[in-house]
Write a protein that holds these residues in place. Structure first.
Motif, PDB file in Angstrom:
ATOM      1  N   ALA A   8     -14.869  50.669 -19.020  1.00 32.56           N
ATOM      2  CA  ALA A   8     -14.721  49.277 -19.474  1.00 32.56           C
ATOM      3  C   ALA A   8     -15.451  49.038 -20.785  1.00 32.56           C
ATOM      4  CB  ALA A   8     -15.233  48.315 -18.401  1.00 32.56           C
ATOM      5  N   TYR A   9     -16.425  49.899 -21.098  1.00 35.03           N
ATOM      6  CA  TYR A   9     -17.162  49.807 -22.360  1.00 35.03           C
ATOM      7  C   TYR A   9     -16.665  50.836 -23.374  1.00 35.03           C
ATOM      8  CZ  TYR A   9     -20.342  47.227 -19.293  1.00 35.03           C
ATOM      9  OH  TYR A   9     -20.886  46.328 -18.403  1.00 35.03           O
ATOM     10  N   ASP A  10     -15.432  51.316 -23.198  1.00 32.13           N
ATOM     11  CA  ASP A  10     -14.810  52.273 -24.120  1.00 32.13           C
ATOM     12  C   ASP A  10     -15.574  53.588 -24.209  1.00 32.13           C
ATOM     13  OD1 ASP A  10     -12.557  50.794 -24.872  1.00 32.13           O
ATOM     14  OD2 ASP A  10     -13.712  49.644 -26.320  1.00 32.13           O
ATOM     15  N   GLN A  11     -15.977  54.091 -23.054  1.00 34.63           N
ATOM     16  CA  GLN A  11     -16.707  55.350 -23.006  1.00 34.63           C
ATOM     17  C   GLN A  11     -16.063  56.278 -21.997  1.00 34.63           C
ATOM     18  OE1 GLN A  11     -20.919  54.979 -22.389  1.00 34.63           O
ATOM     19  NE2 GLN A  11     -21.274  57.189 -22.362  1.00 34.63           N
TER      20      GLN A  11
ATOM     21  N   TRP B  72     -27.529  41.737 -18.739  1.00 34.50           N
ATOM     22  CA  TRP B  72     -27.650  43.187 -18.717  1.00 34.50           C
ATOM     23  C   TRP B  72     -27.367  43.742 -20.113  1.00 34.50           C
ATOM     24  CZ3 TRP B  72     -28.422  46.732 -14.583  1.00 34.50           C
ATOM     25  CH2 TRP B  72     -28.576  46.155 -13.314  1.00 34.50           C
ATOM     26  N   SER B  73     -28.096  44.778 -20.474  1.00 33.28           N
ATOM     27  CA  SER B  73     -27.823  45.517 -21.703  1.00 33.28           C
ATOM     28  C   SER B  73     -27.351  46.913 -21.307  1.00 33.28           C
ATOM     29  CB  SER B  73     -29.077  45.625 -22.574  1.00 33.28           C
ATOM     30  OG  SER B  73     -29.498  44.352 -23.003  1.00 33.28           O
ATOM     31  N   VAL B  74     -26.200  47.301 -21.839  1.00 39.16           N
ATOM     32  CA  VAL B  74     -25.633  48.610 -21.514  1.00 39.16           C
ATOM     33  C   VAL B  74     -25.592  49.442 -22.794  1.00 39.16           C
ATOM     34  CG1 VAL B  74     -23.678  49.841 -20.519  1.00 39.16           C
ATOM     35  CG2 VAL B  74     -24.238  47.519 -19.712  1.00 39.16           C
ATOM     36  N   TYR B  75     -26.304  50.578 -22.770  1.00 38.91           N
ATOM     37  CA  TYR B  75     -26.429  51.446 -23.936  1.00 38.91           C
ATOM     38  C   TYR B  75     -25.549  52.679 -23.736  1.00 38.91           C
ATOM     39  CZ  TYR B  75     -30.655  48.664 -24.740  1.00 38.91           C
ATOM     40  OH  TYR B  75     -31.556  47.630 -24.941  1.00 38.91           O
ATOM     41  N   PRO B  76     -24.444  52.798 -24.487  1.00 41.27           N
ATOM     42  CA  PRO B  76     -23.571  53.966 -24.331  1.00 41.27           C
ATOM     43  C   PRO B  76     -24.127  55.191 -25.044  1.00 41.27           C
ATOM     44  CG  PRO B  76     -22.672  52.498 -25.991  1.00 41.27           C
ATOM     45  CD  PRO B  76     -23.916  51.830 -25.457  1.00 41.27           C
ATOM     46  N   LEU B  77     -24.346  56.258 -24.315  1.00 40.41           N
ATOM     47  CA  LEU B  77     -24.797  57.533 -24.880  1.00 40.41           C
ATOM     48  C   LEU B  77     -23.621  58.498 -24.774  1.00 40.41           C
ATOM     49  CD1 LEU B  77     -28.257  57.591 -23.095  1.00 40.41           C
ATOM     50  CD2 LEU B  77     -27.912  57.269 -25.542  1.00 40.41           C
TER      51      LEU B  77
END
Length: 791
Positions: free
Chosen positions: A407-410, A511-516
Motif C-alpha cells: 500500500a506504500y508502493d514497496q 504512525w510514521s512508516v519508513y520504507p527501506l
C-alpha cells in the motif's frame, strides 16, 4: 500471420479430438512457412511430436536465465548440450521484467531474447514459459507485487484488473519474443499457458482467456498446459496440449495423463532430479539411481520431458520466494541438479550424459562439456564501516493506522513502523498479522521478536513511566509463490493493540512508516561511520577486498546473523545463520581488478564482522540453536483421551490422490489425523500433501496454518518435516522417523488452522512411487485445544 479467424473455432472446440485441434495449431505454422517466414516446422501429431515432419523427442532441461549471471549463459547452455539435451526452458518472471507497473525491463540480466539467441547458436531449441504465473520458488511466483495494491485483487482469476494486467504483459512478451518462434526462424518450439493452474483452480474459462491472450499476442506455435499428476482434470481444455509434472513414477504420471488426453505424444513438463531448500530445513539431495531409472523409462517410451532443474543456479538479490504456508526459500537454488549452482559437473551429470547418449535421434551427437569456470579462495577481511538502520531512515509516510507495505508502493526489503505510546503499565503488544519478521523496540531498546513462521504476533512491553517511542522493524522474505497464499501482502496487517490486563486498546494516532527498499537509492544515501562498535541495533556494514583474479568464490557468512549482502552493487543473496546455506555464490564475472566493495545488512549483529571467500560452497550446515524464534514443530501434549473420533476410515492402497467427504461438516481450529498402520506393514507414515476442503469442495487456504504437533518426523536422513505435508508441494513429504529410530504407530499429525474453520472433507496425496509410508487405517478429530503446549 493473423490467427484471430481461428479463435472462435478453437474456443468452441471442447468436443473435438486432440488430433483435429493440433492440426489447427499446425496449420498456422504451415501457413507461416508458406509465407517464407520459417526454416522449420514443428507440430503435435496423433502419436508424436514432429520437427520438419520427422519424429522428435524433446529432451529438455530447465535453466532460468535470471538465476545465472549473463556472462555465464553460454557456458551453462553448452553444459546442457553436453548433457545430451536438445532444448531448454525459458521461464519468464513477470516481476523481473515489470517490477514497476508499466516500466518493462529486458536489458542485462533480463535479456530473454539474447538468452534464446544464444540457445539457438548452441543448437538448442527453446520451450517458452511466459506465465503470467510461474511458481519456481521465485518471489510471488513471478507475479508483480504491485498487483497486491488492489485490496480485493483475485490473482490467477478472471478478475478484470488481473486480466488487464496479464494481457498487457503477454502482449509485451509477444512483442519481444514473438519474432523468435520456430514459425519465424527462431528457436522457440512451444509456449506454455499459465502454470500448474490445476493445483490452484478449476476455471477452464480462465485458462481459455489466457490461451486467447497468447494468440492475440502473436503466438502461432503449439500452446500447452502443465499440471501435477493429481490435478490434470482441473481447468483442463481440449484446445491445449496437456503435459504432466512429476518427480518419480512416470508410469503412473503418464497413465493419469492418458485419462485426460487419450491420444497424442506423452510429455513430462517438469521432472525433478532433486529439490529446493528452505531456511532451517536440511539440504535436499535427490535419489540419483531412481532419477536415472525414471529418465530411461521416458527415453525408451519415446516420451518427451524437461528436467527441472538441469541447472538451478541462484535466486540472486531478494528474488527467492517462500513455500506455503510460510517457509522462505534459500537464495541458493542448487537443487541437486546435474549442473551445480556454480556450473560444476560430477557423477549425476556424467551418468545423465551417458544415458542420453544411448537414445539420440538419427544424426545427433553430443559435444564435450566446456572447461569449468575456476574458483578461488579469498583471505579473510574485516568490514569496518557501519551505518545504523535507525540513523539512516528515509522520509516517512504518515498514516492514521499501519498498512501493508504494498500500500506504500514497496515490493521488497524492510520497513520501520513508528508510533508514540502513552505512559502506562506493562502490557502485551498484539498485531493481527505481521509478514514476515518483526523486531520490536521501545525507546530504542529491543523488547521482542515477532515471527510469521510460528504466528507469534505478540510481544510483552515493560512499564512506560512517560510517553515512549515504539518502533517495529519489519523484514520481508519472499512473497509466497504457491497456492492461494500468493496473496501475500507484506508488513503489518490489521489492528495493532495493547492488552493491559483485561483492557484492550487500539493503538491509534499518527504512525510514521519508513520504507527501506534496500535498493540503489537507499544504499547511496547511507551515512557511514568508522566506529563499528557504535550505535546499537541493526546496521549496514561495509568493507573491501582485493581478488587475485576474476574467478568465482563463495562468501563465508557463518560469522553473520541474518540479512542481505551486496558486492560491487550486485545484490547477491539473503543469508541466515540457521542454514542450511552458509555461503553466498559470488560470480567471478562480477568482480573487479583491485578493490571490491562489500555491503552487508545484518539485522541480528555478527559474531565477528569478518568475511572470507571459500573455493567450495556450504549448503548443508544447520544451526537450529541460532534460530531467534524457533519455527520447529510445537512440542505439546495430545488431549484426545476419552474423545471419540469424528471419523474412522481407511485409505485405499496405491498412489492415487484420495478425497474423503465427511457425513457432515466439522468445525474447529485444530485438525488431527491419527494414522494407525500402513499398507506395507512397515512402521512408517508419510504424506505428500494434505488438503482440507470447505463445504463447497474447495481447498481451504493454508495461510494461517501451522503444525501444532507431530509425534515423529525424519530430520536426519532427509527432510521429512511435518510442514511438508501442508506446503502444496507433492514432490516432498512428511515422513515419520527412519534413520536413527523407527517408532511404531500410531503416528499423529495436528494442524492448527489459526481460526475456527468449517471442514467438509480432506484430500490425501500419498507419497509417489513404490515407497514406504502409505497410510491404511486412520482417525480424524476436529476441535479446539486438542494439543496443549508444554511450558
Amino acid at each position: 500471420m493473423d490467427t484471430k479467424p481461428l479463435a472462435p473455432i478453437l474456443r468452441n472446440a471442447a468436443s473435438c479430438s486432440l488430433a483435429l485441434l493440433m492440426a489447427l495449431a499446425n496449420s498456422s505454422v504451415a501457413l507461416a512457412q508458406a509465407e517464407g517466414q520459417s526454416k522449420h516446422s514443428f507440430s503435435i501429431g496423433e502419436k508424436e511430436l514432429l520437427l520438419d515432419g520427422k519424429t522428435f523427442q524433446i529432451r529438455c532441461g530447465e535453466l532460468h536465465f535470471a538465476r545465472v549471471p549473463k556472462e555465464y549463459w553460454r557456458h551453462r547452455l553448452q553444459l546442457c548440450k553436453a548433457m545430451g539435451l536438445n532444448a531448454v526452458c525459458a521461464y519468464l518472471f513477470w516481476n523481473l521484467h515489470e517490477f514497476e507497473k508499466g516500466k518493462y525491463h529486458w536489458e542485462g540480466q533480463a535479456d530473454a531474447a539474447e538468452f534464446c539467441k544464444l540457445a539457438q547458436e548452441e543448437g538448442l531449441w527453446v520451450i517458452l514459459r511466459p506465465g503470467p504465473y510461474a511458481c519456481a520458488e521465485w518471489d510471488g511466483g513471478g507475479l508483480p507485487w504491485w498487483l497486491l495494491k488492489k485490496p480485493d485483487m483475485a490473482l490467477r482469476s478472471r478478475d478484470p484488473d488481473f486480466m488487464t494486467a496479464s494481457r498487457a504483459w503477454l502482449a509485451e512478451v509477444g512483442r519481444v519474443l514473438g519474432p523468435m518462434q520456430v514459425s519465424k526462424g527462431g528457436p522457440i518450439l512451444m509456449a506454455q499457458v499459465e502454470n500448474e493452474y490445476g493445483f490452484y483452480g478449476k476455471d477452464a474459462e480462465y485458462m481459455g482467456m489466457m490461451r486467447q491472450s497468447m494468440i492475440d499476442a502473436g503466438f502461432d506455435i503449439p500452446l500447452f498446459a502443465c499440471n501435477p499428476t493429481g490435478n490434470l482434470h482441473n481447468g483442463k481444455r481440449d484446445d491445449l496440449f496437456n503435459v504432466v509434472n512429476f518427480g518419480s513414477d512416470p508410469q503412473t504420471g503418464f497413465k493419469k495423463l492418458r485419462e485426460v488426453q487419450p491420444t497424442g505424444p506423452l510429455m513430462c513438463g517438469e521432472f525433478y532430479p532433486g529439490w529446493f531448500d528452505t531456511w532451517g530445513a536440511p539440504h535436499h539431495l535427490g535419489n540419483t539411481d531412481r532419477y536415472l531409472a525414471d529418465l530411461e523409462y521416458m527415453l525408451k517410451e519415446g516420451a518427451s520431458f524437461s528436467i527441472y532443474m538441469a541447472h538451478g543456479g541462484t535466486s540472486f538479490g531478494m528474488w527467492a520466494g517462500a513455500d506455503r504456508p510460510f517457509k522462505p526459500d534459500t537464495s541458493s537454488y542448487d537443487y541437486d541438479a546435474p549442473v551445480s549452482e556454480a556450473g560444476w559437473i560430477g557423477e549425476k551429470f556424467d551418468r545423465t550424459r551417458n544415458l542420453m547418449s544411448r537414445y539420440l535421434l538419427p544424426g545427433e551427437t553430443i559435444p564435450d562439456p566446456p572447461a569449468p569456470i575456476p574458483a578461488q579462495e579469498i583471505a579473510g577481511f574485516a568490514l569496518t564501516e557501519t551505518a545504523a538502520v535507525f540513523q539512516n531512515l528515509p522520509q516517512p509516510v504518515k498514516d492514521s493506522a499501519p498498512r501493508h507495505m504494498e500500500a506504500y508502493d514497496q515490493g521488497h526489503g524492510c520497513a520501520v513502523y513508528r508510533v508514540t505510546l502513552p505512559a502506562g503499565p506493562a502490557a502485551t503488544l498484539h498485531i493481527e498479522q505481521l509478514h514476515d519478521f518483526g523486531w520490536v523496540y521501545l525507546d530504542g531498546k529491543e523488547v521482542g521478536i515477532m515471527d510469521r513462521r510460528s504466528r507469534r504476533f505478540q510481544v510483552r512491553l515493560p512499564e512506560r513511566k512517560a510517553p515512549a517511542q515504539l518502533d517495529i522493524l519489519v523484514e520481508t522474505m519472499g512473497h509466497v509463490n504457491f497456492g492461494t497464499e500468493i496473496h501475500d501482502r507484506k508488513g503489518i496487517h490489521g489492528k495493532v493493540t495493547l492488552q493491559e490486563g483485561s483492557k484492550q486498546t487500539d493503538i491509534t494516532g499518527e504512525w510514521s512508516v519508513y520504507p527501506l527498499k534496500l535498493d540503489e537509492a537507499l544504499l547511496a544515501s547511507l551515512k557511514w561511520k568508522s566506529d563499528a562498535a557504535g550505535s546499537p541495533g541493526p546496521k549496514f556494514w561495509r568493507g573491501s577486498f582485493n581478488a587475485g583474479k576474476k574467478a568465482d568464490t563463495f562468501l563465508d557468512l557463518r560469522n553473520w546473523g541474518k540479512g542481505v549482502v551486496w558486492v560491487n552493487g550486485h545484490c547477491l543473496a539473503r543469508y541466515w545463520n540457521i542454514g542450511p546455506t552458509q555461503t553466498a555464490y559470488l560470480p567471478g564475472a562480477w568482480l573487479k581488478e583491485g578493490a571490491n566493495e562489500v555491503v552487508i545488512l545484518d539485522l541480528l549483529g555478527p559474531a565477528k564482522p569478518v568475511l572470507a571467500g571459500l573455493a567450495k560452497p556450504i549448503l548443508d550446515e544447520l544451526h537450529p540453536d541460532l534460530d531467534f524464534a524457533r519455527k520447529g514443530t510445537k512440542k505439546g501434549e495430545l488431549v484426545l483421551k476419552g474423545r471419540d473420533p469424528d471419523l474412522s476410515a481407511s485409505f485405499a492402497a496405491g498412489a492415487e490422490v484420495q478425497e474423503v467427504k465427511f457425513k457432515k461438516p466439522l468445525t474447529g481450529s485444530q485438525f488431527v489425523l491419527e494414522t494407525l498402520n500402513a499398507h506395507d506393514g512397515k512402521p512408517y507414515a508419510a504424506i505428500a500433501e494434505l488438503d482440507l476442503l470447505d463445504p463447497a469442495g474447495n481447498s481451504i487456504s493454508h495461510a494461517s496454518w501451522t503444525i501444532a504437533y507431530v509425534d515423529s518426523e525424519e530430520m536426519v536422513g532427509e527432510d521429512g518435516s511435518a510442514s511438508n505435508a501442508i506446503n502444496g508441494q507433492t514432490a516432498d513429504f512428511w515422513h515419520s522417523e527412519w534413520k536413527s529410530a523407527q517408532p511404531n504407530f500410531p503416528h499423529t499429525l495436528v494442524i492448527d488452522l489459526g481460526k475456527t474453520t468449517e471442514i467438509a472433507g480432506m484430500r490425501y496425496t500419498p507419497r509417489s512411487g513404490n515407497n514406504p509410508g502409505r497410510i491404511k487405517d486412520y482417525r480424524v478429530y476436529v476441535g479446539d485445544k486438542l494439543v496443549t503446549e508444554t511450558k
